[in-house]
Design a protein around this motif. Structure first.
Motif, mmCIF file in Angstrom:
data_model
loop_
_atom_site.group_PDB
_atom_site.id
_atom_site.type_symbol
_atom_site.label_atom_id
_atom_site.label_comp_id
_atom_site.label_asym_id
_atom_site.label_seq_id
_atom_site.Cartn_x
_atom_site.Cartn_y
_atom_site.Cartn_z
ATOM 1 N N SER A 176 0.826 -1.208 0.000
ATOM 2 C CA SER A 176 0.000 0.000 0.000
ATOM 3 C C SER A 176 0.861 1.259 0.000
ATOM 4 O O SER A 176 0.536 2.248 -0.651
ATOM 5 N N LYS A 177 1.991 1.219 0.697
ATOM 6 C CA LYS A 177 2.905 2.374 0.657
ATOM 7 C C LYS A 177 3.376 2.646 -0.769
ATOM 8 O O LYS A 177 3.485 3.796 -1.195
ATOM 9 N N SER A 178 3.667 1.571 -1.485
ATOM 10 C CA SER A 178 4.262 1.732 -2.820
ATOM 11 C C SER A 178 3.263 2.250 -3.853
ATOM 12 O O SER A 178 3.649 2.639 -4.949
ATOM 13 N N THR A 179 1.970 2.254 -3.514
ATOM 14 C CA THR A 179 0.983 2.718 -4.501
ATOM 15 C C THR A 179 0.423 4.104 -4.174
ATOM 16 O O THR A 179 -0.514 4.547 -4.823
ATOM 17 N N ILE A 180 1.007 4.766 -3.176
ATOM 18 C CA ILE A 180 0.697 6.190 -2.978
ATOM 19 C C ILE A 180 1.689 6.948 -3.841
ATOM 20 O O ILE A 180 2.899 6.915 -3.586
ATOM 21 N N LYS A 181 1.196 7.582 -4.890
ATOM 22 C CA LYS A 181 2.110 8.122 -5.893
ATOM 23 C C LYS A 181 1.663 9.496 -6.390
ATOM 24 O O LYS A 181 0.463 9.761 -6.499
ATOM 25 N N TYR A 182 2.642 10.299 -6.737
ATOM 26 C CA TYR A 182 2.387 11.551 -7.465
ATOM 27 C C TYR A 182 2.461 11.192 -8.941
ATOM 28 O O TYR A 182 3.547 11.002 -9.494
ATOM 29 N N CYS A 183 1.309 11.035 -9.569
ATOM 30 C CA CYS A 183 1.236 10.424 -10.902
ATOM 31 C C CYS A 183 1.853 11.284 -12.001
ATOM 32 O O CYS A 183 2.319 10.748 -13.010
ATOM 33 N N ASN A 184 1.872 12.602 -11.807
ATOM 34 C CA ASN A 184 2.501 13.452 -12.823
ATOM 35 C C ASN A 184 3.982 13.117 -12.977
ATOM 36 O O ASN A 184 4.516 13.134 -14.089
ATOM 37 N N GLU A 185 4.629 12.801 -11.880
ATOM 38 C CA GLU A 185 6.052 12.442 -11.901
ATOM 39 C C GLU A 185 6.292 11.153 -12.673
ATOM 40 O O GLU A 185 7.242 11.038 -13.435
ATOM 41 N N LEU A 186 5.401 10.183 -12.471
ATOM 42 C CA LEU A 186 5.481 8.912 -13.202
ATOM 43 C C LEU A 186 5.425 9.154 -14.692
ATOM 44 O O LEU A 186 6.141 8.556 -15.469
ATOM 45 N N ARG A 187 4.482 10.027 -15.056
ATOM 46 C CA ARG A 187 4.272 10.328 -16.467
ATOM 47 C C ARG A 187 5.510 11.030 -17.030
ATOM 48 O O ARG A 187 5.973 10.697 -18.117
#
Lengths: 141, 141
Positions: free
Chosen positions: B121-132
């Protein structure tokens, strides 16, 4: 000024806003989107309509927080990042929101604010029995 | 057999269970405790009553998931860990629950199950713009 959208499958978004209100009182500039709670199951259409409304508030910098990475709500918003300017976070939880809301007026960019809140929220997901064991071990030592 | 209690300030616990039902369908052995939603503000009394009920189900191994580390709901359960045998997690979120519920019948101890679900669950809290952005950088490269 920043504005926040909490978006989820079902009533998580409204439920967590109720928790926020109990803990922090009324918070301004927070909307919720609860998908799949009526006969409308077209998530992309719902997200399109939502983003259209978001863009009408031209003075706001939007931060969207979705319930789960890889879920349809997050995926649908993710697909809009190319065309529209907003911040997207996955993994809605209470620590994340409290940190975002408490620090939204600090002198930080949205990126800095989000990165901080993401890290803090990760650090507060804990197996509390283990904490207690290490506390006891420390005390014994 | 394991049983789960979702406990929160306000309606987060019920809201997230609604989300779970939409994503996973009906799930067995899950109760909710929503504190501060009526005139009863005595959290310790509420937690005492809840633990008393939990102990009546003697065949179950209980896993309690509270909304926020350091909050009154979590603190109150934390104080009971010395006297009562249950597992306590703070930081209620959807990935955590889905992982716990999906793997509850795998051949794992509660401790192993919880430690895995907490990490995922920790690993799926994400700032998605950064991923993109990193995806775009990879593609360019």
């Amino acid at each position: 000024v920043r504005k926040f959208l909490l978006a989820s499958h079902g009533y998580l978004a409204k439920g967590i806003l109720n928790s926020i209100n109990i803990i922090m009182g009324d918070v301004e500039h927070v909307d919720t989107l609860c998908a799949y709670v009526d006969e409308n199951n077209d998530i992309d259409q719902l997200v399109d309509q939502t983003i259209k409304k978001m863009k009408e508030d031209t003075n706001f910098e939007w931060i969207v927080i979705t319930d789960i990475f890889g879920g349809s709500v997050n995926n649908s918003f993710m697909n809009k990042l190319d065309e529209h300017d907003f911040h997207l976070i996955s993994g809605l939880n209470l620590t994340l929101l409290i940190d975002l809301f408490s620090n939204q007026n600090a002198n930080k960019s949205a990126k800095e604010l989000i990165e901080q809140s993401v890290e803090i929220s990760k650090s507060t997901i804990k197996y509390c029995n283990e904490l207690r064991n290490s506390k006891i071990a420390e005390d014994d030592f």
